[in-house]
Write a protein that holds these residues in place. Sequence first.
Motif, PDB file in Angstrom:
ATOM      1  N   GLU A  17      82.528  10.015   7.842  1.00 63.66           N
ATOM      2  CA  GLU A  17      82.772  10.981   8.916  1.00 63.66           C
ATOM      3  C   GLU A  17      83.544  10.379  10.062  1.00 63.66           C
ATOM      4  O   GLU A  17      83.320   9.385  10.773  1.00 63.66           O
ATOM      5  CB  GLU A  17      81.497  11.544   9.396  1.00 63.66           C
ATOM      6  CG  GLU A  17      81.698  12.734  10.314  1.00 63.66           C
ATOM      7  CD  GLU A  17      80.350  13.522  10.887  1.00 63.66           C
ATOM      8  OE1 GLU A  17      80.454  14.665  11.022  1.00 63.66           O
ATOM      9  OE2 GLU A  17      79.340  12.888  10.600  1.00 63.66           O
ATOM     10  N   ASP A  90      86.595  22.382   6.054  1.00 64.50           N
ATOM     11  CA  ASP A  90      85.734  23.323   5.806  1.00 64.50           C
ATOM     12  C   ASP A  90      85.560  24.425   6.555  1.00 64.50           C
ATOM     13  O   ASP A  90      85.471  24.351   7.570  1.00 64.50           O
ATOM     14  CB  ASP A  90      84.338  22.578   5.777  1.00 64.50           C
ATOM     15  CG  ASP A  90      83.301  23.131   5.268  1.00 64.50           C
ATOM     16  OD1 ASP A  90      83.092  24.559   5.307  1.00 64.50           O
ATOM     17  OD2 ASP A  90      82.166  22.637   4.690  1.00 64.50           O
ATOM     18  N   ARG A  93      81.749  24.965   8.222  1.00 62.58           N
ATOM     19  CA  ARG A  93      81.048  23.830   9.053  1.00 62.58           C
ATOM     20  C   ARG A  93      81.786  23.397   9.944  1.00 62.58           C
ATOM     21  O   ARG A  93      82.930  23.050   9.827  1.00 62.58           O
ATOM     22  CB  ARG A  93      80.513  22.948   8.021  1.00 62.58           C
ATOM     23  CG  ARG A  93      79.369  23.304   6.866  1.00 62.58           C
ATOM     24  CD  ARG A  93      78.894  22.310   5.966  1.00 62.58           C
ATOM     25  NE  ARG A  93      77.972  22.876   5.111  1.00 62.58           N
ATOM     26  CZ  ARG A  93      78.323  23.051   3.964  1.00 62.58           C
ATOM     27  NH1 ARG A  93      79.810  23.407   3.467  1.00 62.58           N
ATOM     28  NH2 ARG A  93      77.326  23.492   3.048  1.00 62.58           N
ATOM     29  N   GLY A 115      74.821  19.048  10.183  1.00 71.46           N
ATOM     30  CA  GLY A 115      75.430  20.189   9.398  1.00 71.46           C
ATOM     31  C   GLY A 115      76.927  20.359   9.811  1.00 71.46           C
ATOM     32  O   GLY A 115      77.578  21.221   9.431  1.00 71.46           O
ATOM     33  N   ALA A 117      80.909  19.222   8.707  1.00 65.56           N
ATOM     34  CA  ALA A 117      81.654  19.469   7.520  1.00 65.56           C
ATOM     35  C   ALA A 117      81.417  18.348   6.584  1.00 65.56           C
ATOM     36  O   ALA A 117      81.513  18.356   5.325  1.00 65.56           O
ATOM     37  CB  ALA A 117      83.093  19.685   8.021  1.00 65.56           C
ATOM     38  N   SER A 119      78.959  16.256   6.730  1.00 63.88           N
ATOM     39  CA  SER A 119      77.672  15.949   6.099  1.00 63.88           C
ATOM     40  C   SER A 119      77.190  16.636   4.623  1.00 63.88           C
ATOM     41  O   SER A 119      76.423  16.445   3.813  1.00 63.88           O
ATOM     42  CB  SER A 119      76.771  16.468   7.037  1.00 63.88           C
ATOM     43  OG  SER A 119      76.786  18.095   7.003  1.00 63.88           O
ATOM     44  N   ALA A 120      78.521  17.562   4.369  1.00 60.18           N
ATOM     45  CA  ALA A 120      78.473  18.064   3.056  1.00 60.18           C
ATOM     46  C   ALA A 120      79.187  17.603   2.021  1.00 60.18           C
ATOM     47  O   ALA A 120      79.180  18.032   0.781  1.00 60.18           O
ATOM     48  CB  ALA A 120      78.971  19.495   3.121  1.00 60.18           C
ATOM     49  N   GLY A 122      79.879  15.082  -1.235  1.00 57.54           N
ATOM     50  CA  GLY A 122      78.781  14.537  -1.959  1.00 57.54           C
ATOM     51  C   GLY A 122      79.560  13.720  -3.029  1.00 57.54           C
ATOM     52  O   GLY A 122      80.794  13.422  -2.957  1.00 57.54           O
ATOM     53  N   SER A 147      73.185  12.906   5.184  1.00 58.86           N
ATOM     54  CA  SER A 147      72.664  13.916   4.267  1.00 58.86           C
ATOM     55  C   SER A 147      72.164  13.304   3.148  1.00 58.86           C
ATOM     56  O   SER A 147      72.380  12.442   2.610  1.00 58.86           O
ATOM     57  CB  SER A 147      73.740  15.290   4.273  1.00 58.86           C
ATOM     58  OG  SER A 147      74.511  14.675   3.402  1.00 58.86           O
ATOM     59  N   SER A 149      73.295  14.597   0.165  1.00 58.53           N
ATOM     60  CA  SER A 149      74.402  14.537  -0.514  1.00 58.53           C
ATOM     61  C   SER A 149      75.483  13.529  -0.232  1.00 58.53           C
ATOM     62  O   SER A 149      76.061  12.942  -1.364  1.00 58.53           O
ATOM     63  CB  SER A 149      74.996  16.036  -0.609  1.00 58.53           C
ATOM     64  OG  SER A 149      75.709  16.011   1.008  1.00 58.53           O
ATOM     65  N   CYS A 150      75.199  13.120   0.753  1.00 62.97           N
ATOM     66  CA  CYS A 150      76.165  11.962   1.183  1.00 62.97           C
ATOM     67  C   CYS A 150      75.655  10.568   0.690  1.00 62.97           C
ATOM     68  O   CYS A 150      76.159   9.688   0.273  1.00 62.97           O
ATOM     69  CB  CYS A 150      76.300  11.889   2.908  1.00 62.97           C
ATOM     70  SG  CYS A 150      77.553  12.961   3.692  1.00 62.97           S
TER      71      CYS A 150
END
Length: 338
Positions: A17, A90, A93, A115, A117, A119-120, A122, A147, A149-150
Amino acid sequence: MTGAWRPAPGPVVCVGETMAALAPDPPRPLADAEQLRLSVAGAESNVAVYLADLGIPAVWLSALGDDPLGHRVRAAVAAAGVDVSHVRTDPHRPTGLLLKNPGRTGTRVHYYRSGSAASALGPGLLDGEPVRSATLLHLTGITPALSPSCRDLVARALAAPAAERPYAVSFDVNHRAALWPDGTAPTVLRALADRADIVFVGLDEARDLWGAGLTVTGLRELLPGPRILVVKDGARAATAVTAAGVCTVPALRTAVLEPVGAGDAFAAGFLTGLLRGETPARSLRLGHITAVSALQVTGDHGPLPGAAEIQRLLGLPAPDWARHRGGRADRGAARAWR
């Protein structure tokens, strides 16, 4: 560094990120600030930017919100010569944000990235390009803290044995205590780092994570898996532990305007040395040279010396290197050091 990895055609792909960043300008506590400076901040994109500065093809892989801050981040990283064509937008987000609060005892950082972008992200990110064509995948310990998923993404990138991966993996421990409120950081970061090909860790952060009395030797015993372990000891030195032995190179002495981004710059310099087939000592030197450019500016990215000056510094006899002091670079100016 024979056997550390298998260089192949392809870019270095940096995954993680990057946020918009706000900081008082001039630096002062937020409570007294009248104006804020907007920039971008992200460990993995910092590495990509410095790799690009050093002539290494670099890709930043992430996600941004479809908002003005996301557009600003994308443009800034692209302007530095990094390939951002695979960064996802995204629509649902937001782009992450950080706020710096300088004080007498240092700068506190406040994160607004829950929350976001990125952090989503995967593990599916690893299935296609640009990862499939990468010669090296660069990750940090920040991403698994964002997160579940990360965390799955980083775990999957490191799941296969090193000999079976199509690319090498470098992992900068980059412990951010504020992102790990559940106390799992020591266990998770150790497990991930031990599966990477190349690991970067600060001696101070290693002691915070795994024991106050740790030495370089103790760290190697704690992390036997990486083929190259790079231990940074602040302004004193950096050490590379490889199958060939232990190599320590003193840091360049320099005035420090702000330390943020120096570790990312060091990693980019060292990785550039690896990609070019340099010795451990010259790779560590290139790491130090690159780090100084970050230490001398208030942002995460500063100007490098010219190519001829870099080569001169790399070729200095050891006693001359130890005595050398990095010159102060003018803010925003890309001039060689003297």
